[in-house]
Design a protein around this motif. Structure first.
Motif, PDB file in Angstrom:
ATOM      1  N   VAL A 260       0.867  -1.173   0.000  1.00 43.00           N
ATOM      2  CA  VAL A 260       0.000   0.000   0.000  1.00 43.00           C
ATOM      3  C   VAL A 260       0.905   1.223   0.000  1.00 43.00           C
ATOM      4  N   THR A 261       0.681   2.141  -0.940  1.00 39.88           N
ATOM      5  CA  THR A 261       1.496   3.360  -0.988  1.00 39.88           C
ATOM      6  C   THR A 261       0.601   4.580  -1.147  1.00 39.88           C
ATOM      7  N   PHE A 262       1.033   5.668  -0.528  1.00 38.65           N
ATOM      8  CA  PHE A 262       0.383   6.964  -0.689  1.00 38.65           C
ATOM      9  C   PHE A 262       1.335   8.038  -0.184  1.00 38.65           C
ATOM     10  N   SER A 263       1.061   9.281  -0.557  1.00 34.68           N
ATOM     11  CA  SER A 263       1.917  10.408  -0.159  1.00 34.68           C
ATOM     12  C   SER A 263       1.153  11.350   0.746  1.00 34.68           C
ATOM     13  N   CYS A 264       1.851  11.865   1.722  1.00 36.24           N
ATOM     14  CA  CYS A 264       1.289  12.879   2.604  1.00 36.24           C
ATOM     15  C   CYS A 264       2.065  14.163   2.369  1.00 36.24           C
ATOM     16  N   SER A 265       1.404  15.141   1.773  1.00 33.87           N
ATOM     17  CA  SER A 265       2.086  16.419   1.562  1.00 33.87           C
ATOM     18  C   SER A 265       1.874  17.346   2.744  1.00 33.87           C
ATOM     19  N   SER A 266       1.223  16.800   3.743  1.00 38.12           N
ATOM     20  CA  SER A 266       0.989  17.578   4.957  1.00 38.12           C
ATOM     21  C   SER A 266       2.325  17.824   5.653  1.00 38.12           C
ATOM     22  N   PRO A 267       2.621  19.053   6.041  1.00 35.91           N
ATOM     23  CA  PRO A 267       3.916  19.353   6.664  1.00 35.91           C
ATOM     24  C   PRO A 267       4.025  18.846   8.091  1.00 35.91           C
ATOM     25  N   THR A 268       3.021  18.158   8.592  1.00 39.78           N
ATOM     26  CA  THR A 268       3.053  17.744   9.990  1.00 39.78           C
ATOM     27  C   THR A 268       3.837  16.457  10.238  1.00 39.78           C
ATOM     28  N   LEU A 269       4.299  15.758   9.183  1.00 45.22           N
ATOM     29  CA  LEU A 269       5.099  14.557   9.383  1.00 45.22           C
ATOM     30  C   LEU A 269       6.549  14.961   9.656  1.00 45.22           C
ATOM     31  N   LYS A 270       7.011  14.705  10.858  1.00 42.07           N
ATOM     32  CA  LYS A 270       8.343  15.137  11.273  1.00 42.07           C
ATOM     33  C   LYS A 270       9.290  13.950  11.348  1.00 42.07           C
ATOM     34  N   PRO A 271      10.465  14.039  10.736  1.00 42.39           N
ATOM     35  CA  PRO A 271      11.459  12.959  10.838  1.00 42.39           C
ATOM     36  C   PRO A 271      11.810  12.679  12.296  1.00 42.39           C
ATOM     37  N   GLY A 272      11.948  11.410  12.619  1.00 40.29           N
ATOM     38  CA  GLY A 272      12.293  11.012  13.978  1.00 40.29           C
ATOM     39  C   GLY A 272      11.084  10.814  14.880  1.00 40.29           C
ATOM     40  N   GLN A 273       9.920  11.244  14.443  1.00 39.14           N
ATOM     41  CA  GLN A 273       8.719  11.085  15.263  1.00 39.14           C
ATOM     42  C   GLN A 273       8.031   9.757  14.927  1.00 39.14           C
ATOM     43  N   SER A 274       7.425   9.178  15.930  1.00 39.61           N
ATOM     44  CA  SER A 274       6.740   7.888  15.765  1.00 39.61           C
ATOM     45  C   SER A 274       5.299   8.111  15.301  1.00 39.61           C
ATOM     46  N   TYR A 275       4.897   7.333  14.282  1.00 38.12           N
ATOM     47  CA  TYR A 275       3.541   7.398  13.740  1.00 38.12           C
ATOM     48  C   TYR A 275       2.978   5.987  13.629  1.00 38.12           C
ATOM     49  N   THR A 276       1.662   5.884  13.678  1.00 39.26           N
ATOM     50  CA  THR A 276       0.983   4.601  13.498  1.00 39.26           C
ATOM     51  C   THR A 276       0.273   4.619  12.153  1.00 39.26           C
ATOM     52  N   ILE A 277       0.574   3.617  11.337  1.00 41.52           N
ATOM     53  CA  ILE A 277      -0.092   3.463  10.046  1.00 41.52           C
ATOM     54  C   ILE A 277      -1.313   2.577  10.286  1.00 41.52           C
ATOM     55  N   GLN A 278      -2.483   3.088   9.955  1.00 44.73           N
ATOM     56  CA  GLN A 278      -3.727   2.340  10.115  1.00 44.73           C
ATOM     57  C   GLN A 278      -4.314   2.051   8.737  1.00 44.73           C
ATOM     58  N   LEU A 279      -4.535   0.766   8.433  1.00 47.03           N
ATOM     59  CA  LEU A 279      -5.151   0.372   7.167  1.00 47.03           C
ATOM     60  C   LEU A 279      -6.530  -0.201   7.454  1.00 47.03           C
ATOM     61  N   ILE A 280      -7.515   0.210   6.643  1.00 44.96           N
ATOM     62  CA  ILE A 280      -8.898  -0.225   6.831  1.00 44.96           C
ATOM     63  C   ILE A 280      -9.370  -0.881   5.542  1.00 44.96           C
ATOM     64  N   SER A 281      -9.936  -2.089   5.659  1.00 40.35           N
ATOM     65  CA  SER A 281     -10.415  -2.818   4.479  1.00 40.35           C
ATOM     66  C   SER A 281     -11.803  -2.325   4.071  1.00 40.35           C
ATOM     67  N   ASN A 282     -12.256  -2.797   2.915  1.00 39.74           N
ATOM     68  CA  ASN A 282     -13.566  -2.388   2.423  1.00 39.74           C
ATOM     69  C   ASN A 282     -14.712  -2.934   3.274  1.00 39.74           C
ATOM     70  N   SER A 283     -14.434  -3.881   4.173  1.00 44.88           N
ATOM     71  CA  SER A 283     -15.471  -4.378   5.075  1.00 44.88           C
ATOM     72  C   SER A 283     -15.329  -3.801   6.483  1.00 44.88           C
ATOM     73  N   GLY A 284     -14.404  -2.856   6.670  1.00 49.84           N
ATOM     74  CA  GLY A 284     -14.263  -2.178   7.954  1.00 49.84           C
ATOM     75  C   GLY A 284     -13.260  -2.788   8.918  1.00 49.84           C
ATOM     76  N   VAL A 285     -12.583  -3.852   8.534  1.00 49.67           N
ATOM     77  CA  VAL A 285     -11.565  -4.463   9.395  1.00 49.67           C
ATOM     78  C   VAL A 285     -10.306  -3.614   9.317  1.00 49.67           C
ATOM     79  N   SER A 286      -9.666  -3.372  10.451  1.00 48.45           N
ATOM     80  CA  SER A 286      -8.468  -2.523  10.435  1.00 48.45           C
ATOM     81  C   SER A 286      -7.282  -3.224  11.085  1.00 48.45           C
TER      82      SER A 286
END
Length: 162
Positions: A128-154
């Protein structure tokens, strides 16, 4: 007169034996029928599972905001990813969102485009790939990637932005 009584006594014994034989045969038939029925039902049970099951086995966020996540199908039903979010690991707030056909910047109210991803069978892995042009993604900071299926399972995976 005694002969008549003895004859009736023998008929009663034969009748009792016949009832016992009929009862035993009926019990055996019922046992075989239920055993076959339960075995047949139990063997069909794994085929009934239609819930999507998947895990995120890895993810990365590049310095340019490119998000890549690897999805493994752990079930027996095809999985299609319908939404992806980048969450702030400390407070759970959505930092960036992506949906198929999205044309926004990646802000929660303006989702960016998500590459269509389907993982067909159990054990298969998709990207799964996508781009975030939002300036709020800071190097060194921890983020959680959440993926949601078409049936609502995440499923989620925590990584550090590079």
């Amino acid at each position: 007169m005694e002969r008549a009584r003895n004859k009736k006594g023998i008929e009663a014994i034969v009748g009792a034996v016949l009832l016992i034989v009929i009862t035993v045969v009926a019990a055996v038939l019922l046992y075989l029928w239920f055993t076959g029925y339960l075995t047949g039902t139990a063997s069909k049970a794994p085929q009934i599972n239609t819930v999507q099951q998947f895990i995120v086995t890895g993810a990365s966020i590049s310095s340019s905001g490119q998000v890549t996540a690897y999805v493994e199908n752990t079930g027996n039903v095809p999985v299609t990813i319908a939404q992806a979010n980048v969450l702030n690991s400390t407070n759970g707030a959505v930092v960036c969102a992506a949906i198929p056909g999205g044309s926004g910047s990646g802000a929660p109210t303006s989702p960016t485009n998500l590459s269509p991803t389907s993982v067909s069978s159990g054990g298969s892995v998709g990207t799964v790939t996508f781009s975030c042009s939002s300036p709020t993604l800071k190097p060194g900071q921890s983020y959680t990637i959440q993926l949601i299926s078409n049936s609502g399972v995440s499923a989620e995976y925590t990584t550090t932005a590079s």
